[in-house]
Design a protein around this motif. Structure first.
Motif, short mmCIF file in Angstrom:
data_model
loop_
_atom_site.label_atom_id
_atom_site.label_comp_id
_atom_site.label_asym_id
_atom_site.label_seq_id
_atom_site.Cartn_x
_atom_site.Cartn_y
_atom_site.Cartn_z
N PRO A 163 4.92 2.64 6.46
CA PRO A 163 3.61 2.62 7.13
C PRO A 163 2.55 3.25 6.22
O PRO A 163 2.81 4.22 5.51
N ALA A 164 1.36 2.68 6.27
CA ALA A 164 0.26 3.17 5.43
C ALA A 164 -0.86 3.69 6.30
O ALA A 164 -1.01 3.30 7.46
N VAL A 165 -1.65 4.58 5.73
CA VAL A 165 -2.83 5.11 6.41
C VAL A 165 -4.02 4.88 5.49
O VAL A 165 -4.00 5.27 4.32
N ILE B 236 6.78 6.14 -9.87
CA ILE B 236 8.14 6.67 -9.89
C ILE B 236 8.55 6.91 -8.44
O ILE B 236 7.89 7.67 -7.73
N ASP B 237 9.57 6.25 -7.99
CA ASP B 237 10.13 6.43 -6.64
C ASP B 237 9.26 5.81 -5.54
O ASP B 237 9.79 5.18 -4.62
N LYS B 238 7.94 6.01 -5.59
CA LYS B 238 7.07 5.49 -4.53
C LYS B 238 5.86 4.79 -5.13
O LYS B 238 5.46 5.06 -6.26
N VAL B 239 5.28 3.89 -4.32
CA VAL B 239 3.94 3.37 -4.59
C VAL B 239 3.06 3.83 -3.45
O VAL B 239 3.51 3.93 -2.30
N ARG B 240 1.78 4.09 -3.76
CA ARG B 240 0.91 4.69 -2.75
C ARG B 240 -0.36 3.90 -2.49
O ARG B 240 -1.16 4.31 -1.66
N TYR B 241 -0.58 2.80 -3.19
CA TYR B 241 -1.71 1.93 -2.85
C TYR B 241 -1.50 0.57 -3.49
O TYR B 241 -0.78 0.43 -4.48
N VAL B 242 -2.12 -0.43 -2.91
CA VAL B 242 -2.07 -1.77 -3.49
C VAL B 242 -2.82 -1.74 -4.81
O VAL B 242 -3.99 -1.36 -4.87
N GLY B 243 -2.14 -2.14 -5.87
CA GLY B 243 -2.75 -2.11 -7.19
C GLY B 243 -2.24 -0.99 -8.06
O GLY B 243 -2.62 -0.90 -9.24
N GLU B 244 -1.36 -0.12 -7.53
CA GLU B 244 -0.84 0.97 -8.36
C GLU B 244 0.01 0.41 -9.49
O GLU B 244 0.87 -0.44 -9.28
N PRO B 245 -0.17 0.88 -10.73
CA PRO B 245 0.64 0.41 -11.85
C PRO B 245 2.11 0.79 -11.68
O PRO B 245 2.43 1.96 -11.43
N LEU B 246 3.00 -0.20 -11.80
CA LEU B 246 4.43 0.10 -11.68
C LEU B 246 5.25 -0.42 -12.86
O LEU B 246 6.42 -0.06 -13.01
N ALA B 247 4.66 -1.25 -13.71
CA ALA B 247 5.32 -1.71 -14.93
C ALA B 247 4.26 -2.21 -15.89
O ALA B 247 3.12 -2.50 -15.48
N VAL B 248 4.64 -2.30 -17.16
CA VAL B 248 3.71 -2.78 -18.19
C VAL B 248 4.46 -3.69 -19.15
O VAL B 248 5.57 -3.35 -19.61
N GLY C 92 -4.08 -2.96 3.59
CA GLY C 92 -4.57 -2.30 2.40
C GLY C 92 -4.81 -3.22 1.23
O GLY C 92 -5.05 -2.76 0.10
N GLN C 93 -4.76 -4.53 1.46
CA GLN C 93 -5.02 -5.50 0.39
C GLN C 93 -6.54 -5.62 0.19
O GLN C 93 -7.30 -5.79 1.15
N LEU C 94 -6.96 -5.53 -1.06
CA LEU C 94 -8.38 -5.66 -1.39
C LEU C 94 -8.71 -7.14 -1.52
O LEU C 94 -8.10 -7.87 -2.30
N ARG C 95 -9.70 -7.58 -0.76
CA ARG C 95 -10.04 -9.01 -0.73
C ARG C 95 -11.01 -9.43 -1.82
O ARG C 95 -11.09 -10.61 -2.15
N ASN C 96 -11.77 -8.50 -2.38
CA ASN C 96 -12.89 -8.92 -3.23
C ASN C 96 -12.99 -8.16 -4.54
O ASN C 96 -14.05 -7.70 -4.95
N ALA C 97 -11.85 -8.04 -5.24
CA ALA C 97 -11.88 -7.43 -6.57
C ALA C 97 -12.45 -8.44 -7.57
O ALA C 97 -12.01 -9.58 -7.64
N ALA D 230 0.81 -1.22 0.00
CA ALA D 230 0.00 0.00 0.00
C ALA D 230 0.84 1.27 0.00
O ALA D 230 0.40 2.31 -0.50
N HIS D 231 2.04 1.20 0.54
CA HIS D 231 2.86 2.41 0.64
C HIS D 231 4.31 1.96 0.74
O HIS D 231 4.67 1.14 1.60
N GLY D 232 5.15 2.48 -0.15
CA GLY D 232 6.54 2.07 -0.08
C GLY D 232 7.41 2.80 -1.09
O GLY D 232 6.93 3.41 -2.04
N ARG D 233 8.73 2.71 -0.85
CA ARG D 233 9.69 3.24 -1.80
C ARG D 233 9.99 2.19 -2.85
O ARG D 233 10.31 1.05 -2.54
N LEU D 234 9.89 2.60 -4.09
CA LEU D 234 10.14 1.68 -5.20
C LEU D 234 11.64 1.68 -5.48
O LEU D 234 12.19 2.63 -6.04
N LEU D 235 12.31 0.60 -5.08
CA LEU D 235 13.77 0.52 -5.20
C LEU D 235 14.21 0.02 -6.57
O LEU D 235 15.29 0.35 -7.05
#
Length: 765
Positions: free
Chosen positions: A136-138, A100-112, A676-681, A52-57
């Protein structure tokens, strides 16, 4: 235009007409963006964040690149090589095309992954590995309001909307926008009140679930971007893509077709920037098409927390109201700040209240982004203020209908913002709703474990403003007509009503009027297909364009010596003018209603909206006191849409809106765990109403009303029947078994828990 209280005599409008595209749709011949296939087209599959929240290394793409049939695997770093500032959004430029640099939610596009086949792309996407340092996520809007975990370090206002030019965001907070309305002196009014009621109501995160998932195809070549997309905003998409590329708008072409539903999720840009960037990287057309499950990670409806405090006098008049509405906007603002402002000022409800204090706050969290959804925030607000209306009426021993009629706004009174109410048939909607429901008649309460109750509710929505619509009406040499504009028909029947407006003005049959699918190379500007604005705004633009075309036809008739224009033989004018079937008459129309921006300190405005949409609902339910299971026995829906320009479509819009809202009230909820994981997509876990989930009887009616400043007396209707559904159901359940639900959705287990708690309280007394 000048307004008149005198209703015009209509010859073609006001009569039911089947949608002009109906046969093509039911026979499978209608064109959708999903049908687009271009020579050499590639297929993309998005790789998404698992935290849900992290630095994209880093992102390891080597194994995926080696899969046969894969053309390329791209990350945010690759996007930067073709679009140096790859951030978009209608309120803030806060959302990167790929992380770029960060992700801010579970499911954010980071590659294609881009491949010759969608199946190859999907298989290869599973081989992409992301290295993310988790932060940490809020997730909750109340927690995020005061948290020192920040979703964004800085914000760049987009400057898209004239009424949000002041938007800046607040550093070192998660607040994107705070909007307030102040009227009178609330503190003094509370101090001298007969009684004060204070409640908190919550709504859940839900998804639009259009049955046509989002899709965009981009073909960038020779310094021109051609984008075929399922979009409600082709004009905005062109502007935004041009801005991202640093190109002129005429270097970008946006084409769309019928939409298989939108409900707000296909507004502004979603997949278009990614498709364009991929086409530039691959030098070939690229198709980006989401699955149903992926839509849940793209855009949603705001969860809300609404704290409402009301003061009443001895007679049951509401004298003061304080509202705090917290909108959980997720990781990116999208149009959330405009929802916060445009809907926030209606938080006091459809009531005449002397003292008002409203705080409406857009908040970032580490959830999927939230934006426009059918109702534009109003259903969340009505749920709260109408639920409290029932609580107050019950506590005072007053009939819920009479309590509302005692307090409701009527024409000539001032809304909390200071705008005088005009052509807002709130009392008429309530009274007609009561008549249809038989409110003055006692209901059978039931015996044993099955108990019955009833509830009623009403809500209002301000039509979005300021906005602009432009239209063109072309008359061909044989007398047939075509309409060009960027309003998108996504199932609401807008193409048909635009054809009917041309028919009314020029006199030709509506069946001889074609409405051209939006194409920004040829179609004039329209702000957006949203907020039930098309009938009012684009309807005016089409009316003006048709009147302009008619004036030119009349001038041509005078030129060729004809006394009057015969709509049954327009072709004769062209033959006389050009000596053959040749030539074209083009009329244009521009409509922009008046508007006064609200005062930044008080939220006051003499002209906050061009019209009000009103909708009411009444329900009767039967509740099983042993299980909490309930059955809706009756649902009545009454709206004010001014003159119903196409009553056949109005009827289906009322029932469709009510049923969709019923799903968000009774069944639907995006369920997240603590990480922040979505259980029922996806539709296997996320339930929308089926035929067995809706009432056997759904009544619907548009009251006899007239919108004096509307095109032929009309205004929008697509959202109105959604307003009172939630609160009237909760009121009916409380009326039946004495359990008050304050957070959505209304599920049997919540009723059962309330019944158990009530029994426990009674046993200790």
């Amino acid at each position: 235009m000048t307004t008149s209280t005198e209703r015009p005599s209509l010859t073609r409008l006001g009569k039911g007409l089947r949608r002009l595209e109906a046969v093509d749709k039911v026979t499978g011949r209608a064109n959708y963006t999903h049908h687009v296939s271009l020579p050499g087209m590639l297929h993309a599959k998005i790789v998404r964040s698992h935290v849900a929240h992290g630095r994209l290394l880093g992102v390891n793409v080597e194994e995926a690149r080696a899969v046969p049939g894969v053309i390329g695997v791209y990350t945010g770093a690759d996007i930067l090589t073709v679009i140096p500032e790859p951030y978009y959004g209608p309120a803030f430029h806060d959302q990167p095309i790929l992380a770029i640099d960060k992700v801010r939610y579970v499911g954010e596009p980071l590659a294609v992954v881009v491949a010759e086949s969608p199946h190859v792309a999907e298989d290869a996407a599973g081989l992409v590995m992301a290295d993310i340092e988790e932060l940490p996520a809020v997730l909750d809007e109340v927690e995020a309001m005061h948290s020192d975990i920040y979703v964004h370090d800085s914000l760049r206002p987009a400057g898209t909307f004239a009424d949000l030019k002041h938007l800046s965001g607040i550093r070192d907070t998660n607040v994107a926008l705070t909007f307030g309305v102040k009227k009178g002196n609330v503190d003094e009014a509370f101090a001298r009140a007969h009684r004060v009621f204070k409640n908190t109501f919550k709504t859940q995160q839900v998804m639009h679930v259009p049955l046509e998932p989002m899709v965009s195809v981009a073909d960038v070549r020779h310094s021109h971007a051609y984008v075929y997309t399922a979009s409600q905003t082709p004009s905005f998409a062109r502007t935004e893509i041009a801005r991202l590329l640093g190109w002129r708008e005429n270097q970008v072409t946006i084409k769309t077709a019928f939409l298989g539903g939108g409900f707000g999720c296909k507004l502004y840009v979603k997949l278009e920037p990614l498709a364009v960037a991929l086409s530039m990287l691959c030098h070939r057309p690229v198709r980006v098409a989401l699955t149903m499950a992926e839509q849940f990670y793209t855009i949603t409806r705001h969860p809300t927390t609404f704290r409402i405090e009301s003061a009443v006098d001895e007679s049951g008049r509401i004298t003061a109201r304080r509202c705090e509405v917290l909108w959980n906007g997720g990781a990116y603002a999208d149009i959330g700040p405009r929802v916060t402002q445009k809907s926030g000022f209606t938080a006091p409800g459809p009531y005449d209240i002397e003292h008002v204090d409203v705080s409406s706050v857009a908040i970032y969290t580490n959830r999927p982004p939230a934006g426009a959804f059918r109702g534009f925030g109003i259903p969340q607000l009505v749920w709260a203020y109408e639920s409290q209306a029932d609580i107050i009426a019950r506590a005072l021993g007053q009939d819920p209908l009479e309590f509302r009629l005692r307090n409701v706004l009527s024409d000539g009174k001032r809304h909390a913002t200071g705008t005088v109410m005009q052509d807002a048939a709130i009392p008429a909607v309530l009274k007609r709703l009561a008549e249809r429901f038989g409110w003055d008649q006692a209901i059978e309460r039931g015996t044993g474990r099955k108990r019955r109750g009833r509830g009623i509710g009403v809500g209002i929505k301000a039509c979005v403003s300021p906005t602009t619509s432009v239209a063109a009406v072309s008359v061909a040499a044989d007398g047939s007509c075509s309409v060009q504009g960027n309003t998108v028909d996504m199932g609401q029947g807008s193409d048909t009503v635009m054809a009917m407006i041309v028919s009314e003005v020029i006199g030709v049959p509506a069946e001889s009027v074609s409405v051209v699918s939006p194409d920004t190379d040829a179609s004039p500007y329209d702000m957006a297909t949203l907020g039930s604005r098309s009938t009012f705004h684009m309807g005016h633009a089409v009316r003006l364009a048709a009147e302009d075309a008619l004036a030119k036809l009349q001038a041509m008739a005078r030129e060729v010596g004809v006394d009057r224009v015969d709509p049954n033989d327009l072709g004769m004018l062209f033959v006389r003018k050009f000596g053959m079937q040749a030539g074209t008459i083009i009329g244009t129309g521009v409509y922009k209603p008046t508007y006064q921006s609200p005062d930044k300190q008080t939220g006051q405005s003499e002209d906050i909206t061009p019209n009000w949409m009103i909708g009411g609902c009444a329900m009767e339910v039967e509740v099983d006191t042993e299980t909490g299971m309930y059955t809706i026995l009756r649902m009545e829906n009454v709206v004010d849409c001014g003159t119903a320009l196409n009553p056949l479509v109005v009827d289906t819009q009322i029932s469709g809106s009510a049923i969709m809202q019923l799903g968000t009230v009774t069944l639907e909820e995006m369920e997240f765990d603590e990480q922040g994981q979505l259980r029922n997509a996806g539709l296997s876990e996320y339930k929308i109403p089926g035929i067995q989930d809706i009432p056997r009887y759904i009544g619907r009616e548009a009251v006899d009303a007239y919108q004096a400043n509307g095109p032929f007396g009309g205004k929008g209707v697509g959202e109105s029947a959604a307003f009172g559904v939630a609160s009237s159901l909760a009121a009916a359940i409380e009326d039946a078994v004495g359990v008050r639900i304050t957070d959505l959705p209304i599920r049997p287990e919540k009723i059962w828990a309330g019944l158990q708690a009530r029994q426990g309280q009674e046993s200790t007394q």
